[in-house]
Enzyme design. Structure first.
Site, PDB file in Angstrom:
ATOM      1  N   LYS A   1       0.865  -1.185   0.000  1.00 35.26           N
ATOM      2  CA  LYS A   1       0.000   0.000   0.000  1.00 35.26           C
ATOM      3  C   LYS A   1       0.893   1.222   0.000  1.00 35.26           C
ATOM      4  O   LYS A   1       1.846   1.310   0.785  1.00 35.26           O
ATOM      5  CB  LYS A   1      -0.876  -0.029   1.267  1.00 35.26           C
TER       6      LYS A   1
ATOM      7  N   GLN B   1       7.548   3.582   3.578  1.00 29.81           N
ATOM      8  CA  GLN B   1       6.109   3.286   3.662  1.00 29.81           C
ATOM      9  C   GLN B   1       5.846   2.018   4.470  1.00 29.81           C
ATOM     10  O   GLN B   1       4.858   1.918   5.197  1.00 29.81           O
ATOM     11  CB  GLN B   1       5.547   3.136   2.239  1.00 29.81           C
TER      12      GLN B   1
ATOM     13  N   LYS C   1       5.942   3.043   8.015  1.00 31.42           N
ATOM     14  CA  LYS C   1       4.795   3.911   8.310  1.00 31.42           C
ATOM     15  C   LYS C   1       3.517   3.091   8.420  1.00 31.42           C
ATOM     16  O   LYS C   1       2.742   3.240   9.363  1.00 31.42           O
ATOM     17  CB  LYS C   1       4.648   4.945   7.176  1.00 31.42           C
TER      18      LYS C   1
ATOM     19  N   LYS D   1       5.254   1.788  -3.262  1.00 32.46           N
ATOM     20  CA  LYS D   1       5.178   3.167  -3.762  1.00 32.46           C
ATOM     21  C   LYS D   1       5.377   3.112  -5.276  1.00 32.46           C
ATOM     22  O   LYS D   1       6.031   2.200  -5.778  1.00 32.46           O
ATOM     23  CB  LYS D   1       6.271   4.016  -3.109  1.00 32.46           C
TER      24      LYS D   1
ATOM     25  N   GLY E   1      -2.936   8.235  -4.038  1.00 27.19           N
ATOM     26  CA  GLY E   1      -2.349   9.458  -4.578  1.00 27.19           C
ATOM     27  C   GLY E   1      -1.068   9.837  -3.839  1.00 27.19           C
ATOM     28  O   GLY E   1      -0.748   9.285  -2.795  1.00 27.19           O
ATOM     29  N   ASP E   2      -0.353  10.761  -4.411  1.00 35.14           N
ATOM     30  CA  ASP E   2       0.811  11.388  -3.763  1.00 35.14           C
ATOM     31  C   ASP E   2       1.018  12.691  -4.533  1.00 35.14           C
ATOM     32  O   ASP E   2       0.079  13.184  -5.187  1.00 35.14           O
ATOM     33  CB  ASP E   2       2.042  10.451  -3.823  1.00 35.14           C
TER      34      ASP E   2
ATOM     35  N   THR F   1      -4.512  13.259   5.775  1.00 38.13           N
ATOM     36  CA  THR F   1      -3.083  13.402   6.088  1.00 38.13           C
ATOM     37  C   THR F   1      -2.844  14.679   6.896  1.00 38.13           C
ATOM     38  O   THR F   1      -2.142  14.667   7.913  1.00 38.13           O
ATOM     39  CB  THR F   1      -2.232  13.386   4.811  1.00 38.13           C
TER      40      THR F   1
ATOM     41  N   ASN G   1      -2.552  19.107  -1.071  1.00 42.30           N
ATOM     42  CA  ASN G   1      -3.524  18.381  -0.255  1.00 42.30           C
ATOM     43  C   ASN G   1      -3.150  18.363   1.228  1.00 42.30           C
ATOM     44  O   ASN G   1      -3.969  18.693   2.093  1.00 42.30           O
ATOM     45  CB  ASN G   1      -3.656  16.951  -0.805  1.00 42.30           C
TER      46      ASN G   1
ATOM     47  N   SER H   1      -6.735   5.535   4.012  1.00 43.15           N
ATOM     48  CA  SER H   1      -6.823   4.714   2.800  1.00 43.15           C
ATOM     49  C   SER H   1      -7.174   3.282   3.179  1.00 43.15           C
ATOM     50  O   SER H   1      -7.966   2.620   2.502  1.00 43.15           O
ATOM     51  CB  SER H   1      -5.489   4.715   2.060  1.00 43.15           C
TER      52      SER H   1
HETATM   53  P1  NDP Z   1       0.451  18.029  -3.680  1.00 38.91           P
HETATM   54  O1  NDP Z   1       0.934  17.757  -5.041  1.00 38.91           O
HETATM   55  O2  NDP Z   1      -1.010  18.165  -3.443  1.00 38.91           O
HETATM   56  O3  NDP Z   1       1.153  19.329  -3.068  1.00 38.91           O
HETATM   57  C1  NDP Z   1       2.525  19.473  -3.005  1.00 38.91           C
HETATM   58  C2  NDP Z   1       2.808  20.912  -2.589  1.00 38.91           C
HETATM   59  O4  NDP Z   1       4.206  21.087  -2.375  1.00 38.91           O
HETATM   60  C3  NDP Z   1       2.420  21.911  -3.646  1.00 38.91           C
HETATM   61  O5  NDP Z   1       2.005  23.099  -3.002  1.00 38.91           O
HETATM   62  C4  NDP Z   1       3.737  22.127  -4.389  1.00 38.91           C
HETATM   63  O6  NDP Z   1       3.798  23.345  -5.090  1.00 38.91           O
HETATM   64  C5  NDP Z   1       4.693  22.119  -3.245  1.00 38.91           C
HETATM   65  N1  NDP Z   1       6.058  21.793  -3.686  1.00 38.91           N
HETATM   66  C6  NDP Z   1       6.456  20.828  -4.534  1.00 38.91           C
HETATM   67  N2  NDP Z   1       7.794  20.831  -4.690  1.00 38.91           N
HETATM   68  C7  NDP Z   1       8.240  21.825  -3.900  1.00 38.91           C
HETATM   69  C8  NDP Z   1       9.520  22.350  -3.625  1.00 38.91           C
HETATM   70  N3  NDP Z   1      10.617  21.843  -4.201  1.00 38.91           N
HETATM   71  N4  NDP Z   1       9.601  23.374  -2.744  1.00 38.91           N
HETATM   72  C9  NDP Z   1       8.488  23.886  -2.151  1.00 38.91           C
HETATM   73  N5  NDP Z   1       7.248  23.448  -2.394  1.00 38.91           N
HETATM   74  C10 NDP Z   1       7.129  22.433  -3.247  1.00 38.91           C
HETATM   75  O7  NDP Z   1       1.057  16.857  -2.772  1.00 38.91           O
HETATM   76  P2  NDP Z   1       0.582  16.370  -1.353  1.00 38.91           P
HETATM   77  O8  NDP Z   1       0.107  17.515  -0.541  1.00 38.91           O
HETATM   78  O9  NDP Z   1      -0.304  15.203  -1.536  1.00 38.91           O
HETATM   79  O10 NDP Z   1       1.941  15.792  -0.768  1.00 38.91           O
HETATM   80  C11 NDP Z   1       2.879  16.640  -0.116  1.00 38.91           C
HETATM   81  C12 NDP Z   1       3.858  15.772   0.632  1.00 38.91           C
HETATM   82  O11 NDP Z   1       3.153  14.932   1.568  1.00 38.91           O
HETATM   83  C13 NDP Z   1       4.685  14.791  -0.216  1.00 38.91           C
HETATM   84  O12 NDP Z   1       5.942  14.627   0.372  1.00 38.91           O
HETATM   85  C14 NDP Z   1       3.892  13.498  -0.101  1.00 38.91           C
HETATM   86  O13 NDP Z   1       4.714  12.368  -0.337  1.00 38.91           O
HETATM   87  C15 NDP Z   1       3.473  13.571   1.346  1.00 38.91           C
HETATM   88  N6  NDP Z   1       2.329  12.767   1.709  1.00 38.91           N
HETATM   89  C16 NDP Z   1       1.128  12.904   1.085  1.00 38.91           C
HETATM   90  C17 NDP Z   1       0.045  12.148   1.481  1.00 38.91           C
HETATM   91  C18 NDP Z   1      -1.309  12.374   0.923  1.00 38.91           C
HETATM   92  O14 NDP Z   1      -2.266  11.768   1.445  1.00 38.91           O
HETATM   93  N7  NDP Z   1      -1.492  13.212  -0.080  1.00 38.91           N
HETATM   94  C19 NDP Z   1       0.181  11.096   2.509  1.00 38.91           C
HETATM   95  C20 NDP Z   1       1.470  11.089   3.171  1.00 38.91           C
HETATM   96  C21 NDP Z   1       2.498  11.869   2.736  1.00 38.91           C
HETATM   97  P3  NDP Z   1       3.383  23.437  -6.651  1.00 38.91           P
HETATM   98  O15 NDP Z   1       1.904  23.571  -6.636  1.00 38.91           O
HETATM   99  O16 NDP Z   1       4.115  24.615  -7.125  1.00 38.91           O
HETATM  100  O17 NDP Z   1       3.868  22.151  -7.284  1.00 38.91           O
END
Ligand code: NDP
Length: 448
Positions: free
Chosen positions: A93, A114, A117, A129, A168-169, A212, A243, A380
């Site tokens: 997962k 993962q 986690k 992943k 998603g991620d 999350t 997200n 999830s």
């Molecule tokens: P999203 O794609 O929804 O959002 C990512 C955010 O981070 C966007 O605002 C993006 O900006 C910004 N970003 C990307 N790269 C950079 C960078 N180099 N410097 C600064 N900001 C940056 O992803 P999620 O919110 O889903 O995921 C965010 C993190 O959380 C990841 O590490 C993911 O692996 C982790 N995560 C997510 C989960 C989930 O349920 N969604 C679960 C557990 C972990 P821009 O819009 O400009 O790309």
């Protein structure tokens, strides 16, 4: 960082020889092996059964090409990956990431993390992943759809509701999950709960979108409470505006914190009045625009180009929710110097190893990603349960289970910290707590 135990050092040498180009994977494995030294010393049976050798080698690494045609009729070929790291405690997962930076290394290190986690959630899910170096940014909906259909045309043969359930991620939200799910259904003629993060009209779970970010705040609140503190009245900085960041901001505010900054990959906004989250949601979720637009409509807010400056803003609590390695040692030192007393990770591996060491050494409360952001994958798993039951829980029911799971994760990590004498080093404690359950399941199942 060094490994003292000779057996573990030898194992690390082998991992380095086998994975010379996988920098992130090597950093992660080293950090985990270092953490679990006392466990390995207390459990010679793990060594005898080769549990560690098995644990550092993914069960399967799948790599494939993803051809698709853009709106102008031009052909593109991306690379797709799925790493199935460990299935000792349940089906693989873990999310799918679409970002130009994705390599085999990215997916391998995330799948390894993962596993730990997912174990921490207490739910029966293994670690995996996936992703691709495809960039959904700037693509039309039809281009994203064609890419997702092509990606699933290969991936579908490797996944299944009792085998591997992606989610998603970064770069994979509701739109992408919908296209991926539609193609899986078309290829298999099965209505399986094979992806999570689905839309509510076709098997998604209420509260998955929020999980999350909300879970991060539930974990953090529990950690704060254990130390006589809470979000109430604290100034909070949240990086990212995707997200995780949006719902971390929402829950931190509901718990009484004041979020003053958020960012995207171009820069960050600072609003001393407190972030107007409705405006952020409109910019990011509806208009898919850049965060700098916020400052145009909020006279007291400022926008600064570049991301790392956000950690120079004075705050009590920092919630990095954007991406890996976003907090360097230098940024960590700024946070510490400005009086920040709690850093809790919403993103995966947002703090570099030396930044984590700096937080721990300075006595900050540090919530490591694999514990603090496990609410997404936990919910999830709740989505999988609802799909199996052909039933849906209410938002309140899912949210209550999420809160209970996050509280349980904190208590589990906190007691491992106490048992193994890790003090405030919850990073090490989370590695140990996650590893023990997986190792016991691997022992029970023999060499396989
Ligand atoms: P999203 O794609 O929804 O959002 C990512 C955010 O981070 C966007 O605002 C993006 O900006 C910004 N970003 C990307 N790269 C950079 C960078 N180099 N410097 C600064 N900001 C940056 O992803 P999620 O919110 O889903 O995921 C965010 C993190 O959380 C990841 O590490 C993911 O692996 C982790 N995560 C997510 C989960 C989930 O349920 N969604 C679960 C557990 C972990 P821009 O819009 O400009 O790309």
């Amino acid at each position: 960082m060094s490994i003292q135990n000779a057996y573990l050092q030898e194992l690390m040498n082998t991992v380095e020889k086998r994975n010379p180009n996988d920098k992130q994977f090597l950093i992660t494995v080293r950090s985990v092996l270092e953490s679990i030294e006392p466990v390995v010393e207390a459990h010679p049976e793990y060594v005898k059964m080769g549990v560690l050798e098995l644990f550092v080698e993914p069960e399967r690494v799948i790599k494939f090409r993803v051809p698709w045609v853009d709106d102008k009729g031009e052909v593109h070929v991306n690379r797709g990956y799925r790493v199935q790291s460990n299935s000792a405690i349940g089906p693989y997962k873990g999310g799918l990431r679409l970002h130009p930076s994705v390599t085999e290394d990215t997916v391998k290190f995330l799948a390894f993390e993962q596993t730990l986690k997912n174990s921490l959630t207490g739910l029966p899910i293994g670690g995996g992943k996936g992703g691709s170096d495809f960039d959904p940014k700037g693509k039309s909906d039809m281009e994203v759809m064609r890419f997702c259909q092509s990606f699933m045309t290969e991936l579908f043969r490797h996944i299944g509701p009792d085998c591997d359930v992606p989610a998603g991620d970064i770069g994979v939200g509701g739109r992408e999950i919908g296209y991926l799910y539609g193609q899986y259904k078309r290829l298999t003629a099965q209505y399986h709960g094979v992806l999570t993060g689905k839309g509510l009209s076709y098997g998604g779970s209420l509260a998955r979108k929020e999980a999350t970010g909300y879970g991060l705040c539930y974990f953090t609140e529990e950690m704060l409470k254990a130390n006589g503190k809470s979000f109430k009245g604290q100034t909070v900085v949240v990086s990212g505006s995707g997200n995780v960041a949006i719902y971390a901001c929402e829950k931190a505010t509901q718990l009484g914190g004041k979020v003053v900054a958020m960012s995207d990959s171009n820069g960050y906004i600072y609003d001393p009045d407190g972030i107007d989250l409705a405006a952020i949601k409109k910019i990011k979720e509806v208009d898919r625009a850049r965060i700098k637009v916020y400052a145009e409509n909020h006279p007291n807010a400022t926008y600064t180009e570049g991301c790392s400056g956000i950690w120079g803003i004075k705050c009590d609590i920092a919630l990095p929710c954007a991406t890996q390695n976003e907090i360097s040692l230098e940024s960590a030192q700024k946070l510490i110097a400005n009086g920040c007393f709690c850093v809790s990770e919403g993103a995966n591996m947002p703090s570099t190893m030396d930044a984590i060491d700096a937080f721990v050494n300075a006595g900050l409360l540090f919530g490591p990603a694999k514990a603090a952001n496990a609410g997404g994958v936990a919910t999830s798993a709740l989505e999988m349960s609802q799909n199996s039951m052909r039933y849906s829980w209410t938002f309140e029911e899912v949210d209550a289970k999420l809160q209970q799971i996050m509280t349980g994760i904190f208590r589990n990590v906190d007691s491992a910290a106490k048992e193994y004498g890790f003090g405030n080093n919850y990073e090490k404690a989370a590695n140990v707590a996650g590893f023990l359950k997986v190792a016991d399941a691997m022992m029970a199942q023999g060499v396989c």
